[in-house]
Design an enzyme around this catalytic site. Structure first.
Site, mmCIF file in Angstrom:
data_model
loop_
_atom_site.group_PDB
_atom_site.id
_atom_site.type_symbol
_atom_site.label_atom_id
_atom_site.label_comp_id
_atom_site.label_asym_id
_atom_site.label_seq_id
_atom_site.Cartn_x
_atom_site.Cartn_y
_atom_site.Cartn_z
ATOM 1 C CG HIS A 152 47.369 42.508 44.390
ATOM 2 N ND1 HIS A 152 46.014 42.223 44.240
ATOM 3 C CD2 HIS A 152 48.026 41.600 43.612
ATOM 4 C CE1 HIS A 152 45.876 41.196 43.431
ATOM 5 N NE2 HIS A 152 47.073 40.805 43.020
ATOM 6 C CG HIS A 183 45.311 43.420 39.374
ATOM 7 N ND1 HIS A 183 46.665 43.683 39.309
ATOM 8 C CD2 HIS A 183 45.217 42.122 39.762
ATOM 9 C CE1 HIS A 183 47.353 42.604 39.624
ATOM 10 N NE2 HIS A 183 46.501 41.642 39.923
ATOM 11 N NE ARG A 231 36.313 36.920 37.825
ATOM 12 C CZ ARG A 231 37.641 36.971 37.948
ATOM 13 N NH1 ARG A 231 38.212 36.564 39.065
ATOM 14 N NH2 ARG A 231 38.395 37.422 36.957
#
Length: 356
Positions: A232, A289, A299
Site C-alpha cells: 500500500h 511498501h 517485530r
C-alpha cells in the site's frame, strides 16, 4: 476545526475487519491468513546465497544525515528516486524512542481480552485493531495495531484504568518530538518544491493532521505464506517510522522489486505519501511498501503520519511548461476517495487522460 478522526468517521469499517486474530493461540497458520505466493518478487536476484542484500547497483534506500550541509539536495533526490530514505541525526532522543517501543511491547504483550477493551469502533479512528487497509484484501494480515490521534488517554484508560498515565505521557512526548521533526522536514521539502511559508501557514501550527500508529508483527509459524502488512501507499504527506531491530519493511522499486529496509542504529525511515505525490505533481514518488514477518522474532514499529489539515486544498505545483497531473481537492476529499479505492485513488483524480 475538523479533525482527521472525523474524516475517517465518515467511512466506517465492518467489525470483521477491525478485530485482530489472537495470534498467541495459533501454532499453525490459519487459512484466513494464508496468502498465495506473489509473483511481484522480481528482485530476488539481488540477494546473495546467504540471504544478505546485494547493493552493488545502488538499489538500497539512501541514509541521509540531517546535519549534512547537502541534506536538502539528498532528500530531494531520495524523494524523486525512491519516495523513501533513512534519516540519522534526526534529533529525537534515543531514550524516548526506547520508551515508546517499551510501551508498545507492554501493550501488545497483554492478553487479547485486555487489548480488546480498547477496540476501535466501526467508525472510529483510534484504539486497538487490525490495519485499516484490511477490507481491500482477500486474506488477513499477521499484524495488530494501536492508533493514537491527540491524547491517547480515553483508549489507554480502558486498558489500564489505574496505570494509564505513563503510557499517555510517553506517547504525548513522542508526538511532540515527531511533530517538530516533521515540520523541519516539511520546510525542507517545500523549499525544494518552491512553496513559500506564506502559502503554507499551517506548518508550525496545531492545525495539521498527525497520528501515531503502533504496530506489532508476532513471530509467525509459516512466514512465507503470511503477510505482515499488504502492499500500500500512505495517504499522508509523509510518514516517519521507527522500526525495532528486526527486519520486515520492504520498499518497492521499479525494475528491482521489493527492497528490504534493514534497521540501522538510531535512524528513522521517512517515506513519502500520496498527498506529497499529488502536491509535487508526480515529481516525488509515493512509496509502495509492505511488511513481511519472521518465524522466530517479533517485530515492532511506530509510525508517525503527518500532513496538512483536512480542509487544505492539495493543488499540484505546476511549472511554466507543464500541466497538472491531478485535479485539486481537499485532504478530506482524497481520504474519502481512498477509503473506497485503496489502490486506485490516484488514478481516479488523474488528469492525464484529459491532456492532449
Amino acid at each position: 476545526m475538523a479533525t482527521l478522526s472525523e474524516a475517517y468517521r465518515d467511512h466506517p469499517l465492518h467489525l470483521k475487519h477491525i478485530i485482530p486474530l489472537d495470534f498467541s493461540s495459533f501454532r499453525t497458520l490459519p487459512d484466513s491468513h494464508a496468502w498465495t505466493q506473489s509473483n511481484d518478487d522480481d528482485g530476488n536476484d539481488h540477494f546473495t546465497s546467504n540471504g544478505s542484500y546485494n547493493d552493488e547497483d545502488g538499489s538500497c534506500i539512501p541514509i541521509i544525515d540531517l546535519n549534512d550541509p547537502n541534506a536538502m539536495e539528498h532528500i530531494g533526490l531520495a524523494c524523486e528516486k525512491w519516495g523513501a530514505f533513512q534519516l540519522k541525526n534526526h534529533g529525537i532522543p534515543l531514550n524516548l524512542i526506547e520508551e515508546v517501543e517499551g510501551e508498545a511491547k507492554r501493550l501488545f504483550s497483554l492478553p487479547s481480552k485486555e487489548k480488546l477493551k480498547a477496540l476501535r469502533s466501526a467508525g472510529g479512528a483510534t484504539g486497538y485493531g487490525a490495519a485499516r487497509i484490511s477490507p481491500f484484501f482477500p486474506k488477513y494480515m499477521w499484524h495488530e495495531g494501536f492508533t493514537i490521534m491527540g491524547s491517547p488517554s480515553n483508549d489507554a484508560k480502558k486498558i489500564w484504568p489505574n496505570d494509564y498515565k505513563r503510557f499517555c505521557d510517553i506517547m504525548e512526548s513522542y508526538q511532540k518530538q515527531m511533530k517538530t521533526l516533521a515540520e523541519k522536514l516539511t520546510n525542507i521539502i517545500f523549499n525544494i518544491l518552491g512553496i513559500s511559508k506564506e502559502q503554507n501557514k499551517w506548518v508550525g501550527s496545531n492545525n495539521h493532521c498527525g497520528a501515531i500508529q503502533l504496530n506489532f508483527y508476532p513471530c509467525c509459524p509459516d512466514p512465507k505464506k503470511a503477510m505482515g502488512l499488504a502492499p500500500h501507499t500512505d495517504t499522508s504527506l509523509f510518514t516517519i517510522l521507527h522500526q525495532s531491530q528486526t527486519s520486515g519493511l520492504q520498499i518497492f522499486k521499479e525494475g528491482v522489486g521489493y527492497v528490504p529496509v534493514d534497521p540501522q542504529p538510531n535512524t528513522l525511515v521517512v517515506n513519502t505519501g500520496d498527498i506529497l505525490h499529488i502536491l509535487s505533481n508526480s515529481r516525488f514518488r509515493c512509496s509502495l511498501h509492505r511488511v513481511v514477518v519472521n518465524e522466530i522474532k517479533d517485530r515492532y514499529s511506530m509510525a508517525y503520519f503527518y500532513g496538512p489539515p483536512i480542509d487544505y486544498l492539495v493543488n499540484p505545483i505546476v511549472g511554466d511548461n507543464s500541466l497538472p497531473h491531478f485535479r485539486a481537492l481537499t485532504v478530506k476529499d482524497y481520504i474519502g476517495i481512498k477509503a473506497k479505492n485503496l489502490g486506485g485513488a490516484l488514478s481516479l483524480i488523474s488528469t492525464c487522460t484529459l491532456i492532449t
